[in-house]
Design a protein around this motif. Structure first.
Motif: not given
Length: 400
Positions: A48-62
Motif C-alpha cells: 500500500s505504501r508503494m501505491g498499490m490498491d490492496v485488500v486484506v482478508l482474514d477468517r479470524r479477527d486480525v
C-alpha cells in the motif's frame, strides 16, 4: 485449524486493539492479501505504501492466529545451523541465507522506527547456550563458520560464560544482532498504517475458493461476496499446507508461559534473550513490563485438543528447567499457552510463486524465527509483484 490455545498472552494483555468489518460486497483490487497476521500485515503495509490498491482478508479477527501466540524473539539465527545448512543446500546458499537473516534485524528496526509505534521493540543480546561438551564443540564450529562469512558472534567458554553472564553451562555464543517485540501490537500498527495508505481490511471473512482467469485471481468468500485481484498473496502460515500438494512443512507445537511482573530480576538482565543448543530448546526473555517469558518443550502436532491438554504438564517441565538455570530468580507462572509452528527440512521459509496457483505468491515464514522471514518475504514479494529482479528469491522458492 486452531493455531493457538484459546487465550494466548498477547491477546489477553492487549485486548482487541482494533477490529475491522467483514466483507459485505464485491471488490476489485491490485493485490488481495489473504491472512492478517504479522506476515500479511507487513506485506499489506509495504504494497500500500508503494501505491498499490490492496485488500486484506482474514477468517479470524486480525492478528489472533499465530501472531498472538508468538514470543517474538527476533534473531538472525535460523533453526538449522549454518554448518548444517551448508551440508543441505551448499556453502554459498547457506552463507547467503544467514546474511539475509542477519540483515533482517536491521530492517525490522528501521520498520518500527518508521511506524513510530509502541510495540515493545528493543535490541537485545542473544545468548546461545550449550550445557554439554558435544553441544559446546558444535557451537565452537558454528562460531568459526559465522565469522568466516563476516557475521558478528563471540564464543564464550565456561569461564567467560560465568564472568560475562553469570550463567551455568559449558559454552555459549553471543551476538548483538537480536531484538524482541510484541508481534501482536506490531501487526496492528502495520495494518493501521496500511489502512491510512488506502488498504481495505476485512476480518471474519473466510476465503473459501479461488478461480484463476487469464489475468488475475477471483476469491470467493463464505459471506457470498467476491474479490477480483490482479495478484493474490497467501500469508496464512502453517494453514497454507492444506492448500498445497507439495509437502513443504511439518507441524510442531511449542509451549510458553509468562511470570507475574518482577521487581527483582536477580541474576538476569532484561536486555538478554537466551536459547539453548538442544532439541527441543528452551528460550527465554523479559517482556517490557518485566515478566519472565519462557518457552520450549516442543513436540509433534496431532490436534489442537491434544496440544492444549499438554499445557499444564509442559509448563511444569519448563518451570523446572528455568529454576535449574536461574536458581536465584524468584518468580511464579501467571499465564501459559501453546501454539503450533512449522519447520522445513533446510530451515528456510517458502516465499514466491508455485505452479499450483497462477498469479499467486506465498509468504510462509516457517520456523522459530518466523518474523525475520516475514521481513525477508515482504521485500521478495514486493519485487516479484513489480517485476524487479531479486537475487535472494531463489533460496526460498517452491520445488527446491
Amino acid at each position: 485449524m486452531d493455531l493457538t490455545s484459546d487465550h494466548p498472552f498477547w491477546f489477553v494483555r492487549n485486548g482487541l486493539i482494533r477490529s475491522y468489518p467483514p466483507l459485505s460486497g464485491d471488490l476489485t483490487c491490485d493485490v488481495a492479501v489473504v491472512g492478517a497476521g504479522i506476515t500479511g500485515s507487513m506485506i499489506a503495509h509495504r504494497l500500500s505504501r508503494m501505491g498499490m490498491d490492496v485488500v486484506v482478508l482474514d477468517r479470524r479477527d486480525v492478528c489472533t492466529g499465530s501472531t498472538s501466540a508468538s514470543t517474538a524473539l527476533l534473531q538472525y539465527e535460523i533453526d538449522v545451523s549454518l554448518v548444517e545448512m551448508a551440508k543441505i543446500i551448499g556453502q554459498e546458499n547457506a552463507s547467503r541465507a544467514y546474511r539475509i537473516s542477519h540483515r533482517s534485524i536491521d530492517d525490522l528496526t528501521s520498520l518500527v522506527e518508521e511506524l513510530k509505534t509502541d510495540c515493545g521493540f528493543g535490541r537485545r543480546t542473544s545468548i546461545y547456550l550449550a550445557s554439554g561438551r558435544r553441544a559446546a564443540k558444535e557451537i565452537a564450529d558454528e562460531a568459526r563458520a559465522r565469522r568466516a562469512i563476516g557475521l558478528d558472534v563471540e564464543y564464550h567458554d565456561h569461564k567467560s560464560l560465568d564472568s560475562t553472564f553469570g550463567l551455568p553451562g559449558v559454552a555459549a555464543l553471543s551476538s548483538e544482532q537480536a531484538a524482541c517485540c510484541d508481534a501482536y501490537r506490531l501487526a496492528h500498527a502495520l495494518l493501521k498504517s496500511a489502512q491510512v495508505q488506502g488498504a481495505r481490511i476485512y476480518d471474519r471473512t473466510d476465503v473459501t475458493n479461488f478461480r484463476f482467469p487469464e489475468k488475475g485471481v477471483e476469491l470467493a468468500t463464505d459471506r457470498g461476496h467476491a474479490v477480483t485481484a490482479r495478484r493474490m498473496v497467501v500469508a496464512t502460515g502453517y494453514e497454507s499446507q492444506e492448500l498445497l500438494r507439495e509437502k513443504v512443512v511439518d507441524l510442531d507445537n511449542t509451549y510458553a508461559l509468562v511470570s507475574q511482573p518482577l521487581d527483582d530480576l536477580g541474576p538476569w538482565n532484561e536486555n538478554w534473550i537466551l536459547w539453548e543448543a538442544k532439541n527441543p530448546y528452551l528460550y527465554l526473555r523479559i517482556t517490557e513490563d518485566r515478566r519472565l517469558l519462557v518457552g520450549g518443550e516442543d513436540d509433534a502436532f496431532h490436534s489442537p485438543k491434544r496440544r492444549d491438554a499438554s499445557i499444564s504438564h509442559k509448563s511444569k517441565t519448563i518451570e523446572s528447567k528455568v529454576r535449574e538455570l536461574l536458581p536465584g530468580l524468584k518468580w511464579e507462572t501467571e499465564f501459559a499457552w501453546a501454539g503450533t509452528f512449522g519447520k522445513t527440512r533446510d530451515g528456510l521459509a517458502y516465499i514466491g510463486p508455485t505452479d499450483e496457483f497462477p498469479n499467486c505468491l506465498f509468504a510462509l515464514g516457517f520456523g522459530g524465527n518466523g518474523i525475520t522471514f516475514s521481513s525477508i518475504a515482504t521485500q521478495i514479494i514486493a519485487d516479484q509483484i513489480t517485476g524487479t529482479p531479486n537475487e535472494d528469491a531463489n533460496l526460498f522458492r517452491f520445488g527446491r
